[in-house]
Design a protein around this motif. Structure first.
Motif, PDB file in Angstrom:
ATOM      1  N   UNK A  49      -4.678   5.621   6.805  1.00 59.57           N
ATOM      2  CA  UNK A  49      -4.752   7.032   6.421  1.00 59.57           C
ATOM      3  C   UNK A  49      -4.139   7.278   5.048  1.00 59.57           C
ATOM      4  N   UNK A  50      -3.259   6.372   4.613  1.00 57.12           N
ATOM      5  CA  UNK A  50      -2.611   6.523   3.306  1.00 57.12           C
ATOM      6  C   UNK A  50      -3.327   5.743   2.205  1.00 57.12           C
ATOM      7  N   UNK A  51      -4.412   5.084   2.562  1.00 53.56           N
ATOM      8  CA  UNK A  51      -5.071   4.172   1.621  1.00 53.56           C
ATOM      9  C   UNK A  51      -5.613   4.874   0.385  1.00 53.56           C
ATOM     10  N   UNK A  52      -6.001   6.137   0.502  1.00 56.18           N
ATOM     11  CA  UNK A  52      -6.599   6.842  -0.635  1.00 56.18           C
ATOM     12  C   UNK A  52      -5.582   7.601  -1.480  1.00 56.18           C
ATOM     13  N   UNK A  53      -4.298   7.493  -1.154  1.00 55.70           N
ATOM     14  CA  UNK A  53      -3.293   8.162  -1.966  1.00 55.70           C
ATOM     15  C   UNK A  53      -3.044   7.355  -3.240  1.00 55.70           C
ATOM     16  N   UNK A  54      -2.531   7.997  -4.290  1.00 54.69           N
ATOM     17  CA  UNK A  54      -2.218   7.272  -5.532  1.00 54.69           C
ATOM     18  C   UNK A  54      -0.887   6.534  -5.415  1.00 54.69           C
ATOM     19  N   UNK A  55      -0.738   5.758  -4.351  1.00 57.44           N
ATOM     20  CA  UNK A  55       0.536   5.089  -4.084  1.00 57.44           C
ATOM     21  C   UNK A  55       0.298   3.711  -3.504  1.00 57.44           C
ATOM     22  N   UNK A  56       1.242   2.826  -3.755  1.00 52.11           N
ATOM     23  CA  UNK A  56       1.307   1.551  -3.071  1.00 52.11           C
ATOM     24  C   UNK A  56       2.057   1.768  -1.760  1.00 52.11           C
ATOM     25  N   UNK A  57       1.541   1.238  -0.672  1.00 54.99           N
ATOM     26  CA  UNK A  57       2.200   1.378   0.626  1.00 54.99           C
ATOM     27  C   UNK A  57       2.802   0.030   1.004  1.00 54.99           C
ATOM     28  N   UNK A  58       4.135  -0.015   1.109  1.00 56.09           N
ATOM     29  CA  UNK A  58       4.860  -1.215   1.525  1.00 56.09           C
ATOM     30  C   UNK A  58       5.417  -0.959   2.917  1.00 56.09           C
ATOM     31  N   UNK A  59       5.220  -1.886   3.829  1.00 57.44           N
ATOM     32  CA  UNK A  59       5.611  -1.656   5.215  1.00 57.44           C
ATOM     33  C   UNK A  59       6.687  -2.640   5.673  1.00 57.44           C
TER      34      UNK A  59
END
Length: 259
Positions: A49-59
Motif C-alpha cells: 500500500x506504500x509502494x506508490x509513495x515518494x519514499x523508500x520503505x525499510x522494514x
C-alpha cells in the motif's frame, strides 16, 4: 549552497491512508532528497500500500522502538540535514518544514519542534489525561537536563550531519525516551539547539500508552541526565557508571542497511 534534506518517518501499526497523505504532503512542502519510512512489524499488505509513495520503505520484522528506528533511518541517509516526523501526521507539513529550516539554513545544529511553546499556534488539543502527563514530564525534564525547553517529545526534529556524527556515539535509548536523550546530549556537547513552535493535531488512535510511556520517559530522563554528566566528566556520574554493566550504543548494535 543549499543543504540536502533527508526525512525519516518511524512507523508502527500506522493508519496507512493517513501515512500516505502525510508523506505526500512532506514531499510537496519540503522536496527532500530522500524520505525513508522505517516500518516495524508490518501487517500484511501495508508495504504494498506504500509502494506508490515518494519514499523508500525499510522494514523490520519486530518492533524496534522509536529511537532505534530513527537511528537506523538516520544511519542510512547521506544528506546534509537529517529530520524525522512521527507517522501519524500530528505535526502538519508546514510546521515540520519550519522545524527543518533553522538546520537547513545553518542557524542551528538541532531544531526541536514544540507543541508547548507560548508561540505555538492552536491545534487540536490532546485529551486531558495525556496533556497532564505530558506537562508533568516536560516539567521534570526542564529541571534535570539542559537545555531547558518547553517540549522535548514532539515528534518533529532536525539535526545537521555534523551534529549527528557527534551525537550518534552517545545515544542508547531505543524507545520514546530517545528524544529527550538526543536533546540532553546535544546540550552536553554545546551544540546549538533551537525550539521551534509547531501546530499540533493529536491523534486519538495513537499506539502510545500514556501511563506506561510516561513511566519509561521518567526513567529515560534520569538516564539522559546521567549520560550528559559523563560527557561533562562529572565525578558523581563517573562513579555511578563504574558500577554499571557496560551497555552498547544504538549505532553499535545497528544492523545492516535494509532496502
Amino acid at each position: 549552497m543549499q543543504r540536502s534534506v533527508g526525512v525519516v518517518v518511524p512507523a508502527y501499526r500506522p493508519d496507512v491512508e493517513r501515512l500516505v497523505e502525510y508523506v505526500d504532503a512532506i514531499a510537496d512542502r519540503l522536496s527532500p532528497a530522500t524520505i525513508r519510512i522505517e516500518l516495524d512489524a508490518p501487517r500484511s499488505g501495508v508495504v504494498a500500500a506504500l509502494a506508490d509513495t515518494p519514499a523508500t520503505v525499510a522494514t523490520a520484522p519486530y518492533r524496534r522502538g522509536k529511537g532505534r528506528a530513527i537511528t537506523d533511518g538516520f544511519e542510512a541517509l547521506d544528506t546534509d540535514v537529517l529530520a524525522f516526523a512521527d507517522d501519524d501526521g500530528s505535526t502538519p507539513a508546514d510546521s515540520f518544514a519550519a522545524v527543518v529550516r533553522p538546520v537547513e539554513g545553518d542557524e542551528a545544529d538541532l531544531a526541536v519542534g514544540s507543541r508547548r511553546h507560548p508561540d505555538s499556534p492552536m491545534g487540536h488539543h490532546r485529551t486531558f489525561g495525556r496533556r497532564r502527563l505530558g506537562d508533568a514530564f516536560a516539567w521534570l525534564a526542564r529541571r534535570l537536563v539542559d537545555p531547558s525547553l518547553y517540549d522535548y517529545q514532539c515528534g518533529a526534529k532536525a539535526v545537521s550531519r555534523a551534529a549527528w556524527n557527534e551525537l550518534r556515539e552517545h545515544l542508547y535509548e531505543p524507545g520514546f525516551a530517545w528524544d529527550v536523550e538526543l536533546v540532553a546530549i546535544a546540550g552536553a556537547l554545546d551544540q546549538r539547539v533551537v525550539e521551534v513552535p509547531v501546530e499540533w493535531h493529536d491523534q486519538p488512535d495513537s499506539t502510545v500508552s500514556p501511563l506506561g510511556t510516561s513511566l519509561a520517559l521518567a526513567r529515560g530522563v534520569l538516564a539522559a541526565r546521567h549520560r550528559a554528566g559523563l560527557i561533562h566528566e562529572s565525578r558523581l556520574h563517573g562513579a555511578i557508571d563504574a558500577r554499571r554493566t557496560e551497555q552498547s550504543t544504538l549505532v553499535e548494535t545497528h544492523g545492516p542497511d535494509r532496502p
